[in-house]
Design a protein around this motif. Structure first.
Motif, mmCIF file in Angstrom:
data_model
loop_
_atom_site.group_PDB
_atom_site.id
_atom_site.type_symbol
_atom_site.label_atom_id
_atom_site.label_comp_id
_atom_site.label_asym_id
_atom_site.label_seq_id
_atom_site.Cartn_x
_atom_site.Cartn_y
_atom_site.Cartn_z
ATOM 1 N N GLY A 24 0.816 -1.216 0.000
ATOM 2 C CA GLY A 24 0.000 0.000 0.000
ATOM 3 C C GLY A 24 0.847 1.261 0.000
ATOM 4 N N SER A 25 1.950 1.234 0.719
ATOM 5 C CA SER A 25 2.859 2.384 0.728
ATOM 6 C C SER A 25 3.491 2.588 -0.646
ATOM 7 C CB SER A 25 3.951 2.185 1.782
ATOM 8 O OG SER A 25 3.391 2.193 3.064
ATOM 9 N N VAL A 26 3.847 1.496 -1.292
ATOM 10 C CA VAL A 26 4.392 1.588 -2.653
ATOM 11 C C VAL A 26 3.321 2.144 -3.588
ATOM 12 C CG1 VAL A 26 5.265 0.254 -4.615
ATOM 13 C CG2 VAL A 26 6.094 -0.227 -2.319
ATOM 14 N N LEU A 27 2.095 1.670 -3.433
ATOM 15 C CA LEU A 27 0.991 2.176 -4.253
ATOM 16 C C LEU A 27 0.823 3.678 -4.049
ATOM 17 C CD1 LEU A 27 -1.440 1.797 -6.137
ATOM 18 C CD2 LEU A 27 -2.773 1.132 -4.125
ATOM 19 N N ASP A 28 0.891 4.141 -2.817
ATOM 20 C CA ASP A 28 0.775 5.572 -2.542
ATOM 21 C C ASP A 28 1.901 6.358 -3.221
ATOM 22 O OD1 ASP A 28 -1.475 5.046 -1.033
ATOM 23 O OD2 ASP A 28 -0.445 5.234 0.902
ATOM 24 N N LEU A 29 3.121 5.830 -3.169
ATOM 25 C CA LEU A 29 4.259 6.481 -3.828
ATOM 26 C C LEU A 29 4.043 6.564 -5.333
ATOM 27 C CD1 LEU A 29 7.191 7.568 -3.924
ATOM 28 C CD2 LEU A 29 7.925 5.174 -4.076
ATOM 29 N N ALA A 108 -4.079 -5.767 -8.095
ATOM 30 C CA ALA A 108 -3.497 -6.921 -7.395
ATOM 31 C C ALA A 108 -3.897 -6.912 -5.918
ATOM 32 C CB ALA A 108 -1.975 -6.911 -7.545
ATOM 33 N N MET A 109 -3.869 -5.741 -5.308
ATOM 34 C CA MET A 109 -4.254 -5.652 -3.904
ATOM 35 C C MET A 109 -5.740 -5.957 -3.718
ATOM 36 S SD MET A 109 -1.868 -2.449 -2.698
ATOM 37 C CE MET A 109 -2.332 -2.569 -0.960
ATOM 38 N N ALA A 110 -6.561 -5.540 -4.655
ATOM 39 C CA ALA A 110 -7.985 -5.849 -4.601
ATOM 40 C C ALA A 110 -8.198 -7.356 -4.725
ATOM 41 C CB ALA A 110 -8.733 -5.108 -5.708
ATOM 42 N N GLU A 111 -7.424 -8.007 -5.567
ATOM 43 C CA GLU A 111 -7.525 -9.459 -5.715
ATOM 44 C C GLU A 111 -7.109 -10.157 -4.414
ATOM 45 O OE1 GLU A 111 -8.247 -13.205 -7.056
ATOM 46 O OE2 GLU A 111 -8.886 -11.311 -7.918
ATOM 47 N N MET A 112 -6.101 -9.638 -3.742
ATOM 48 C CA MET A 112 -5.694 -10.213 -2.451
ATOM 49 C C MET A 112 -6.817 -10.087 -1.430
ATOM 50 S SD MET A 112 -1.702 -9.172 -1.958
ATOM 51 C CE MET A 112 -1.365 -7.924 -3.170
#
Length: 118
Positions: A24-29, A108-112
């Motif tokens: 999530g932090s990478v996504l925010d970046l 990908a995060m939504a799939e997780m």
């Protein structure tokens, strides 16, 4: 060949929440590089807390699949962030590429989350 050491490349294993939060932090970046709005911090914390509970309650096969998805996403997210970071001119960062990476990572995060029912 250059070897990159990224903090979030370890297998999720028994620490799914921490691994998910790092993604999530990478996504925010990546959203920031793309010029779009990152997730609200409170929403991110709530999402991670729900995911931790769902992971702990999930059957072993679902946890194993989650761990695999998290590891795969970490590998290509790291490669994508490396590519974005290597932009020759920081003032002209590749916003469309960052936007695409953000979309893929978000998916990908939504799939997780779906996998665990979180």
């Amino acid at each position: 060949m250059t070897q990159h050491n990224h903090v979030f490349l370890e297998v999720a294993g028994g620490d799914a929440g921490r691994h998910y939060a790092r993604l999530g932090s990478v996504l925010d970046l990546v959203h920031q590089i793309a010029g779009s709005r990152p997730r609200a911090r409170g929403r991110a914390l709530d999402e991670t807390a729900r995911l931790i509970g769902a992971y702990e309650a999930a059957p072993p096969i679902a946890r194993r699949r989650f761990d695999t998805l998290a590891s795969e996403a970490s590998v290509w997210a790291a490669a994508g962030v490396d590519a974005l970071a290597s932009a020759a001119d920081p003032a002209r960062q590749p916003k469309p590429a960052a936007g695409r990476l953000a979309d893929e990572l978000d998916e990908a995060m939504a799939e997780m989350r779906r996998l665990l029912g979180a």
